[in-house]
Design a protein around this motif. Sequence first.
Motif, PDB file in Angstrom:
ATOM      1  N   MET A   1       0.851  -1.175   0.000  1.00 16.74           N
ATOM      2  CA  MET A   1       0.000   0.000   0.000  1.00 16.74           C
ATOM      3  C   MET A   1       0.895   1.235   0.000  1.00 16.74           C
ATOM      4  O   MET A   1       1.713   1.426   0.890  1.00 16.74           O
ATOM      5  CB  MET A   1      -0.896  -0.026   1.243  1.00 16.74           C
ATOM      6  CG  MET A   1      -1.893   1.087   1.304  1.00 16.74           C
ATOM      7  SD  MET A   1      -2.996   0.886   2.719  1.00 16.74           S
ATOM      8  CE  MET A   1      -4.544   1.033   1.912  1.00 16.74           C
ATOM      9  N   ASN A   2       0.747   2.071  -1.017  1.00 20.44           N
ATOM     10  CA  ASN A   2       1.585   3.257  -1.098  1.00 20.44           C
ATOM     11  C   ASN A   2       0.902   4.452  -0.432  1.00 20.44           C
ATOM     12  O   ASN A   2      -0.221   4.362   0.061  1.00 20.44           O
ATOM     13  CB  ASN A   2       1.954   3.566  -2.556  1.00 20.44           C
ATOM     14  CG  ASN A   2       0.720   3.829  -3.407  1.00 20.44           C
ATOM     15  OD1 ASN A   2      -0.328   4.205  -2.891  1.00 20.44           O
ATOM     16  ND2 ASN A   2       0.844   3.628  -4.696  1.00 20.44           N
ATOM     17  N   TRP A   4      -0.327   7.212  -1.660  1.00 17.67           N
ATOM     18  CA  TRP A   4      -1.544   7.666  -2.323  1.00 17.67           C
ATOM     19  C   TRP A   4      -2.747   6.857  -1.848  1.00 17.67           C
ATOM     20  O   TRP A   4      -3.814   7.418  -1.603  1.00 17.67           O
ATOM     21  CB  TRP A   4      -1.391   7.578  -3.836  1.00 17.67           C
ATOM     22  CG  TRP A   4      -2.680   7.879  -4.546  1.00 17.67           C
ATOM     23  CD1 TRP A   4      -3.460   6.991  -5.205  1.00 17.67           C
ATOM     24  CD2 TRP A   4      -3.357   9.131  -4.636  1.00 17.67           C
ATOM     25  NE1 TRP A   4      -4.577   7.621  -5.704  1.00 17.67           N
ATOM     26  CE2 TRP A   4      -4.537   8.936  -5.370  1.00 17.67           C
ATOM     27  CE3 TRP A   4      -3.076  10.415  -4.160  1.00 17.67           C
ATOM     28  CZ2 TRP A   4      -5.432   9.960  -5.638  1.00 17.67           C
ATOM     29  CZ3 TRP A   4      -3.969  11.426  -4.427  1.00 17.67           C
ATOM     30  CH2 TRP A   4      -5.134  11.194  -5.164  1.00 17.67           C
ATOM     31  N   ASP A   5      -2.590   5.562  -1.717  1.00 22.30           N
ATOM     32  CA  ASP A   5      -3.686   4.712  -1.234  1.00 22.30           C
ATOM     33  C   ASP A   5      -4.091   5.077   0.184  1.00 22.30           C
ATOM     34  O   ASP A   5      -5.280   5.111   0.520  1.00 22.30           O
ATOM     35  CB  ASP A   5      -3.280   3.236  -1.291  1.00 22.30           C
ATOM     36  CG  ASP A   5      -3.106   2.728  -2.708  1.00 22.30           C
ATOM     37  OD1 ASP A   5      -3.727   3.305  -3.630  1.00 22.30           O
ATOM     38  OD2 ASP A   5      -2.337   1.770  -2.889  1.00 22.30           O
ATOM     39  N   ILE A   6      -3.118   5.364   1.025  1.00 20.62           N
ATOM     40  CA  ILE A   6      -3.400   5.749   2.406  1.00 20.62           C
ATOM     41  C   ILE A   6      -4.152   7.075   2.438  1.00 20.62           C
ATOM     42  O   ILE A   6      -5.169   7.212   3.132  1.00 20.62           O
ATOM     43  CB  ILE A   6      -2.101   5.825   3.226  1.00 20.62           C
ATOM     44  CG1 ILE A   6      -1.485   4.438   3.361  1.00 20.62           C
ATOM     45  CG2 ILE A   6      -2.353   6.449   4.591  1.00 20.62           C
ATOM     46  CD1 ILE A   6      -0.089   4.436   3.936  1.00 20.62           C
ATOM     47  N   TYR A   8      -5.900   8.455   0.007  1.00 20.59           N
ATOM     48  CA  TYR A   8      -7.215   8.275  -0.603  1.00 20.59           C
ATOM     49  C   TYR A   8      -8.180   7.579   0.360  1.00 20.59           C
ATOM     50  O   TYR A   8      -9.344   7.984   0.497  1.00 20.59           O
ATOM     51  CB  TYR A   8      -7.088   7.479  -1.899  1.00 20.59           C
ATOM     52  CG  TYR A   8      -8.402   7.322  -2.623  1.00 20.59           C
ATOM     53  CD1 TYR A   8      -8.932   8.374  -3.359  1.00 20.59           C
ATOM     54  CD2 TYR A   8      -9.114   6.133  -2.550  1.00 20.59           C
ATOM     55  CE1 TYR A   8     -10.144   8.248  -4.009  1.00 20.59           C
ATOM     56  CE2 TYR A   8     -10.330   5.999  -3.195  1.00 20.59           C
ATOM     57  CZ  TYR A   8     -10.838   7.059  -3.926  1.00 20.59           C
ATOM     58  OH  TYR A   8     -12.049   6.930  -4.562  1.00 20.59           O
ATOM     59  N   THR A   9      -7.698   6.558   1.061  1.00 24.48           N
ATOM     60  CA  THR A   9      -8.537   5.852   2.029  1.00 24.48           C
ATOM     61  C   THR A   9      -8.965   6.773   3.160  1.00 24.48           C
ATOM     62  O   THR A   9     -10.135   6.814   3.536  1.00 24.48           O
ATOM     63  CB  THR A   9      -7.786   4.631   2.593  1.00 24.48           C
ATOM     64  OG1 THR A   9      -7.415   3.775   1.519  1.00 24.48           O
ATOM     65  CG2 THR A   9      -8.634   3.874   3.597  1.00 24.48           C
TER      66      THR A   9
END
Length: 91
Positions: A1-2, A4-6, A8-9
């Motif tokens: 998980m990069n 950006w994913d964190i 965005y979440t």
Amino acid sequence: MNMWDIIYTFTTWVASIHERLLRINDAGGWYFDDKQLHFIAFGIFGMLLIFVLYPLFKILAKRDHTMVITWLYVFTVIIVLAFAIEIGQWY
């Protein structure tokens, strides 16, 4: 998980809470605008952080300056959360 994913979440999670608060406001017949709801939500969140962190820091610090430490931590979290919400609304 990069990263950006964190981000965005977290942004999606904050936006869903925001929408839920707006629905509660509308369903309850209250007439708070968005900024007033932010003020109320941040106030409640800040007070909850104080009630949780003050005893924790008091145990950890064993000094008389624990309220200052707690206040600084809560102030920092509130500022970060405010920026996260504003960025999420902009997005």
